[in-house]
Write an enzyme that holds these catalytic residues in place. Structure first.
Site, PDB file in Angstrom:
ATOM      1  N   SER A 281       0.623  -1.180  -0.098  1.00 24.15           N
ATOM      2  CA  SER A 281      -0.160  -0.134   0.063  1.00 24.15           C
ATOM      3  C   SER A 281       0.604   1.110   0.047  1.00 24.15           C
ATOM      4  O   SER A 281       0.158   2.188  -0.184  1.00 24.15           O
ATOM      5  CB  SER A 281      -1.143   0.139   1.239  1.00 24.15           C
TER       6      SER A 281
ATOM      7  N   TYR B  42      -3.954   3.428   7.613  1.00 20.16           N
ATOM      8  CA  TYR B  42      -5.094   2.732   7.749  1.00 20.16           C
ATOM      9  C   TYR B  42      -6.122   3.429   8.632  1.00 20.16           C
ATOM     10  O   TYR B  42      -6.160   4.452   8.993  1.00 20.16           O
ATOM     11  CB  TYR B  42      -4.949   0.955   7.946  1.00 20.16           C
TER      12      TYR B  42
ATOM     13  N   TYR C  79      -2.570  -2.200 -10.563  1.00 16.99           N
ATOM     14  CA  TYR C  79      -2.707  -1.984  -9.270  1.00 16.99           C
ATOM     15  C   TYR C  79      -1.806  -3.096  -8.576  1.00 16.99           C
ATOM     16  O   TYR C  79      -0.916  -2.726  -7.677  1.00 16.99           O
ATOM     17  CB  TYR C  79      -4.143  -2.016  -8.816  1.00 16.99           C
TER      18      TYR C  79
ATOM     19  N   LYS D 219       0.508   3.268  -2.961  1.00 15.25           N
ATOM     20  CA  LYS D 219      -0.452   4.033  -3.413  1.00 15.25           C
ATOM     21  C   LYS D 219      -0.341   5.632  -3.432  1.00 15.25           C
ATOM     22  O   LYS D 219      -0.869   6.403  -4.290  1.00 15.25           O
ATOM     23  CB  LYS D 219      -1.601   3.629  -2.441  1.00 15.25           C
TER      24      LYS D 219
ATOM     25  N   VAL E 219       1.165  -3.773   3.830  1.00 18.58           N
ATOM     26  CA  VAL E 219       1.198  -5.035   4.877  1.00 18.58           C
ATOM     27  C   VAL E 219       2.149  -6.014   4.601  1.00 18.58           C
ATOM     28  O   VAL E 219       2.296  -7.045   5.348  1.00 18.58           O
ATOM     29  CB  VAL E 219      -0.363  -5.898   4.329  1.00 18.58           C
TER      30      VAL E 219
END
Length: 317
Positions: free
Chosen positions: A73, A253, A201, A76, A271
């Site tokens: 992540s 998160y 992605y 992103k 993660v």
């Protein structure tokens, strides 16, 4: 231009980092390595490492800094920056919102409950999928090449590559992400093939990095898109400001508020155990610790950053 050197800004940092890493490693036994992507379950639960880098390229490190892991992540943040550079703010934020969700990163609950049915922000999975659909290119191959080249430039490392094993593992364990993508397609958020968008992605999430790479990428954000070592403006300042705002509000998160209070720095976790953070206008920081807490953040990495921030009064608040 004259910058503050790392060791001037943070006296005794080498000794302190070594001490804190040894202390925080004790937390690793209380965490769990991510297993919902099967390849990530191979991560070393006991690993913990940190690299800090200043505007002169001077580094300070401690722990397991040779550990290689995938961005997950953390990517992103940079796919958002590339999409903003390709399209501008109006188009990007027509597809994705600007607010925290309070839900887990892979929740699709609010997509249906809250109109107009767009993802709440670019750092949850649904939002990052929407953002990935906006990356420009003349073909799928060209888009992937542009993604990899952009990440290489941000990390100042031409050897960055997609991890094929992790990519394949994500591809074959992605039913929830695929469900989100089809929902977004049905809502008109995705305008391209679901498979093509997910391919982009999964690919940018699967880029292999080290904590040194994270620190270099964090340094670029710390200086608002200008690489202070080379002097090159790689990303417009406005877009980096947007990205850092999301890092503060959504980057850890649904523990982002707690992290803002306890650490007080812009950060993004993944993660695989990575955390990219920064001291604005000063230092880029990369951390890895694959053992995760219940929110999906590195359990030892978060504690390490809390010790660092408290000892040197680094909170931007």
């Amino acid at each position: 231009m004259s910058y503050i050197k790392l060791h001037d800004r943070l006296p005794n940092i080498e000794h302190n980092l070594q001490m804190w890493v040894e202390q925080c490693k004790q937390q690793c036994h209380g965490g769990k390595v991510a297993s919902y992507i099967p390849e990530l379950a191979k991560g070393n639960k006991q690993a913990l490492g940190i690299v800090m880098m200043d505007a002169y390229g001077e580094q300070c490190s401690a722990g397991d800094i040779q550990t290689v892991f995938t961005l997950q992540s953390i990517s992103k943040v940079f796919s958002l920056l590339l999409a903003l550079m390709d399209n501008g703010e109006e188009i990007v934020f027509h597809k994705v919102g600007m607010e925290p969700t309070g839900d887990s990163f892979n929740s699709m609950l609010k997509l249906e409950l809250v109109q107009p049915g767009i993802p709440f922000n670019p750092l949850i999975n649904a939002g990052a999928i929407a953002v990935s659909s906006l990356i420009q290119g003349s073909s799928q191959k060209h888009k992937l090449e542009r993604v990899l080249q952009f990440f290489r430039k941000c990390a100042h490392n031409d050897s960055l590559q997609f991890n094929e094993q992790v990519y394949q593992s994500e591809l074959h364990s992605a039913d929830l992400n695929r469900s989100m993508a089809y929902f977004l397609k049905d809502n008109g958020v995705l305008e391209h093939s679901v498979d093509d968008v997910l391919d982009i992605y999964f690919r940018h999430c699967s880029i292999d990095v080290s904590v040194k790479d994270l620190a270099r990428m964090g340094l670029l954000l710390a200086y608002n898109g200008t690489d202070p070592i080379t002097g090159e403006q790689l990303i417009p300042k406005r877009y980096v400001q947007i990205a850092k705002s999301f890092m503060v509000t959504c980057g850890m998160y649904n523990a982002s508020g707690q992290f803002a209070i306890q650490v007080g720095l812009p950060a993004k976790s993944g993660v695989s155990g990575g955390i990219l953070t920064l001291i604005p206008g000063a230092i880029g920081i990369g951390v890895v610790g694959p053992a995760l807490n219940s929110k999906g953040n590195s359990i030892a990495g978060v504690e390490l950053l809390e010790k660092l921030s408290n000892a040197y009064d680094l909170s931007m608040f």
